[in-house]
Design a protein around this motif. Sequence first.
Motif, short mmCIF file in Angstrom:
data_model
loop_
_atom_site.label_atom_id
_atom_site.label_comp_id
_atom_site.label_asym_id
_atom_site.label_seq_id
_atom_site.Cartn_x
_atom_site.Cartn_y
_atom_site.Cartn_z
N HIS A 81 -22.42 7.25 2.90
CA HIS A 81 -22.37 6.01 3.69
C HIS A 81 -22.02 4.82 2.81
CE1 HIS A 81 -26.40 6.00 1.94
NE2 HIS A 81 -26.36 4.68 2.06
N ASP B 92 -23.25 0.67 2.13
CA ASP B 92 -24.21 -0.39 2.45
C ASP B 92 -23.53 -1.74 2.26
OD1 ASP B 92 -26.48 1.31 2.92
OD2 ASP B 92 -26.59 1.65 0.77
N HIS C 243 -21.30 5.95 -1.07
CA HIS C 243 -22.16 6.74 -1.96
C HIS C 243 -22.92 7.81 -1.19
CE1 HIS C 243 -24.48 3.27 -0.57
NE2 HIS C 243 -25.59 3.98 -0.73
CO CO Z 1 -27.17 3.55 0.55
#
Ligand code: CO
Length: 386
Positions: free
Chosen positions: A135, A137, A196
């Motif tokens: 995903h 962030d 990551h």
């Molecule tokens: Co993350």
Amino acid sequence: VRAVPAGNVLGASSPSDFLERCWQKRPKLIRGALPGFRPFIDRRGLFRLAARDDVESRLVLEQGGEYPWQVLHGPFSAARLRRLPARHWSLLVQNVDLHCLEGAMLLRRFSFLPGWRIDDLMISCAPPGGSVGPHIDSYDVFLLQAAGERLWRIGRDQKPEFVEGLDLRILRRFRPAQEWLLRPGDMLYLPPGVAHHGIAAGDCMTFSIGFRAPDVRELAIRRIEEQATADGELLFRDPGRRPQQYAGEITRTDRTALRRLLHQAAGEERTFDEWFGCQVTQLPECIRVPRPSRPLDGRRFTALFRKHGRLLRAAPCRAAFVRKPSGVVLFVNGRAVGLPAGHLAFAQRFSGDGVVGWSVLPRGSAGAPLLALLRGLYNDGLLVPP
Ligand code: CO
Ligand code: SIN
């Protein structure tokens, strides 16, 4: 006032090196960031936190849920957590810094960055294979390996596409560019936007020191709404108008006046500063601040302070300050307190490493007002014995 030992979480890098080269720019792996680090909590302790209704927790079930990557929200009973499968889940507990003093103290070691940019300490634990999927962030994060090992992969820059219909925003295609196996005490910094994927190599626990950045659009909306209720309407007015040459034109004079009004709606410096300090020190709604079993009077409080020699800012206490020509404004859990300039050293320590020793008190009777303030903080549960 002694500066907080800050650089000792960055390995060989100094805080200025790190900020110049990596912060908001590129990932950095720091081996042995916290040498000899021992986590202050284990899996059972994390399960106990996840069972509380004042603690925010999530369970990510890559497998073993009703559908792949199911996300469940806590609280979770001990019996529920004992029933988890042997692999492929993650338990994530948010705001541990507001619940455990040790967690708060860990965040205070990142004091080369302002506290108002720090969001929380999230702790995750997972069995072999456990992850929250690949995903991206939106915020900076330091991923500190606390126990066991985790394989971190970071992806190449690519336009993110997400798998549809899942509880989580998981990348449809994740092309790893680099990977590292993190052992206890190792830490990986990731700036916002880096894809990551962290996969538990065995039973493991990861501490995420997560940052936040105000979304200026949200900030503006909130600010203008509150300002409007405080000041009434901010209607555009044009009593000095001259005849319009072309009725269809929105003139420069009108545009400038409108922009000035928008600016005015954000409020003047003094009110903006107080408002912002209160905003960024507010606690999440679910957090309860425990108070001492009985409030102390002046004599008893002084005796307690003298006995310990220092007091610590409690875990559920967010603090910040601004300097003003007239003194200092201290923000504590969303409240603003005006202090004289002589209390600056106290404000710096209290909102910094959180250690308040006798030395912050002016000598003799001059120390009485600050002592009264400290007693108030103690009785409100915001200062605690070490
Ligand atoms: Co993350
Ligand atoms: C985890 O701790 O498993 C997830 C942390 C992250 O990827 O941001």
